[in-house]
Scaffold this active site. Structure first.
Site, PDB file in Angstrom:
ATOM      1  N   LYS A 176     -21.981 -12.811 -14.849  1.00  0.00           N
ATOM      2  CA  LYS A 176     -21.969 -13.415 -13.751  1.00  0.00           C
ATOM      3  C   LYS A 176     -23.393 -14.670 -13.983  1.00  0.00           C
ATOM      4  O   LYS A 176     -23.145 -15.135 -12.293  1.00  0.00           O
ATOM      5  CB  LYS A 176     -23.382 -12.572 -12.817  1.00  0.00           C
ATOM      6  N   PHE A 214     -24.182  -0.681  -4.787  1.00  0.00           N
ATOM      7  CA  PHE A 214     -25.304  -0.989  -3.776  1.00  0.00           C
ATOM      8  C   PHE A 214     -24.513   0.874  -3.012  1.00  0.00           C
ATOM      9  O   PHE A 214     -22.927   1.586  -3.120  1.00  0.00           O
ATOM     10  CB  PHE A 214     -25.694  -1.096  -2.371  1.00  0.00           C
TER      11      PHE A 214
END
Lengths: 78, 417
Positions: B335, B402
């Site tokens: 990332k 999340f």
């Protein structure tokens, strides 16, 4: 009569087609227009002239029919 | 003898490139796809580091008419899906019975850009009507359905929306479907186009985005580093073709790697604070599902988004699962180069890891080794330059969401069959 330029400009941007330069008999399908994109196309042209076509209005199949639709809608507006 | 599952096709569109190979080559070359981005039609000035798929040209790929009927998340996903499909050589066999073949797709925010355009037209533009395709463009299963239609896949067509674990779960569920014999072939992956003004503002409100200016944006995402300050949002799509191993061999398909296991878990503790115990459960479940010893694992493509807490918790989970072997495990956070594609993240990680196993290469975390945070020590961080010529036996990809959902995929190199 309202200005037709925004409608032609929209078609140019949306399909990459200059309706005034292309063969009137050319099928919209040859520019990749399918039943879904035709729905969007007609909707946006309606929006340009603030009108809603009757549900039984046949959708345009060729570039010439699309031009006729745009001109007809423009002519009906004050 | 249980069925094995082969990866026979790979596709990817990322901020690093418009194809899997272009993205992978740029990654190995140590390039960053991140830059300062200003969303179009923003009502208030806004710029932030982001990963934009600048090389991706949907009008050329789909034709202008069709491109205009697709939300960008579908454009990115269809591009990745059709690349994987072609890569697997499955376009050359029309007429085959594909009524049990399927699609498993992941996305977090789906057609957010189409919704945002609609809201703008209604609330600001004063329009009364929305374009007739708004619903079918924006729905979260649009991309999967387009792929099923395009390739004539008549089996399961499901979309998983599990925040940042979406695509990893889609691939995992597709894997189980192939391994169980329910489907001989599955197209699996995910796509995301989250750079809508409202979505960006929502992420800013959560205070987890890395700051940066034009100069610093390329290296704004700093996983495992002392100065890490958050994640960088990105758009992209990734896809794998998963195929029954015997079928793939029989037709002489190129087998990139074996997808050998999938594990999932839920932290069941906190919506935003991850748990190393929860992550370790998913890691152990994936290893058990693959009948893979921890000592076989040579590489982990970490979830590591560059947040203060998340990176150290992930290292703690790896340390708990790998024990003494952890120090030998190569770990990188890609990332840092392509940003966080949210629901597509697991698909990009899987595509990169499969190509890494196939080519014997480990991509690096961008940044210098000296910048690493001692609190993230305990594994072999691959930083700066990619490792080439690596003898990789097995690799894991982590995707932690999340909400507390965790998904881990376990791959084996082709050579170890």
């Amino acid at each position: 009569m309202v200005d037709t330029a925004p409608a032609y400009r929209y078609v140019q941007e949306r399909l990459g087609v200059d309706l005034k330069a292309v063969d009137a008999a050319a099928e919209l399908a040859s520019f990749g227009v399918d039943s879904l994109s035709l729905l969007e196309l007609v909707f946006e042209i309606e929006e340009k002239f603030s009108v809603k076509l009757d549900e039984d209005t046949p959708p345009p199949r060729s570039c010439g029919e699309l031009v006729a639709l745009i001109e007809r809608l423009a002519a009906t507006k004050p | 003898m249980p069925r094995r599952v082969a990866v026979t096709g790979v596709g990817m569109v990322s901020p690093l490139g418009a194809t899997a190979q272009a993205s992978f080559d740029a990654l190995l070359a140590g390039r960053s796809g991140l830059r300062l981005h200003a969303p179009a039609e923003a009502p208030k000035p806004l710029s932030l580091p982001a990963g934009v798929c600048a090389d991706f040209d949907p009008a050329t790929l789909f034709g202008r008419a069709r491109a205009g009927t697709l939300d960008r998340y579908s454009q990115l996903g269809i591009a990745a899906g059709q690349e994987a499909w072609r890569d697997a050589g499955l376009e050359q066999s029309p007429g085959e019975d594909r009524e049990s073949w399927g699609v498993a797709w992941g996305t977090g925010v789906g057609g957010a850009l189409v919704f945002e355009r609609g809201y703008r037209d209604l609330f600001i533009g004063g329009r009364e009507r929305l374009p007739p395709l708004t619903v079918v463009q924006a729905m979260n299963n649009a991309c999967a359905s387009h792929l099923a239609i395009q390739f004539g896949l008549g089996g399961s067509c499901a979309t998983y929306s599990v925040a940042c674990a979406s695509a990893a779960m889609a691939i995992g569920e597709a894997f189980h479907r192939v391994r169980s014999g329910a489907a001989p072939v599955m197209l699996a992956g995910g796509s995301e186009a989250p750079l809508a003004y409202g979505v960006i503002r929502a992420w800013l409100a959560l205070q987890v985005l890395a700051p940066g200016d034009a100069e610093s944006a390329a290296l704004a995402c700093k996983p495992f580093q002392r100065e890490r300050a958050g994640l960088v949002l990105a758009e992209g799509g990734g896809a794998l073709v998963l195929e029954d191993w015997a079928r793939a061999e029989q037709r002489g398909a190129r087998i990139y790697a074996e997808l050998a296991g999938y594990g999932e878990s839920c932290d069941h503790g906190n919506l935003v604070r991850p748990s190393s115990e929860g992550q370790a459960r998913a890691l152990r479940a994936a290893l058990a599902d693959a009948a893979m010893a921890p000592q076989e694992v040579d590489y982990v493509n970490a979830h590591a988004t560059g947040t203060r807490e998340g990176d150290t918790i992930e290292i703690a989970a790896l340390a708990a699962v790998f024990g003494a072997h952890a120090a030998q495990v190569a770990v990188s956070a890609t990332k840092s180069a392509h940003g966080h594609t949210l629901g597509a993240a697991g698909a990009l990680a899987a595509a990169i890891t499969v190509l890494g196993l196939h080519h014997g290469a480990v991509p690096a975390t961008l940044g210098e080794a000296a910048a690493l945070d001692p609190e993230c020590a305990g594994v072999t961080h691959v930083t700066g330059a990619a490792r080439r010529g690596a003898q990789l036996r097995a690799a894991l990809t982590n995707a932690f969401a999340f909400g507390g959902s965790n998904a881990v995929l376990a791959f084996r190199a082709r050579a170890t069959d």
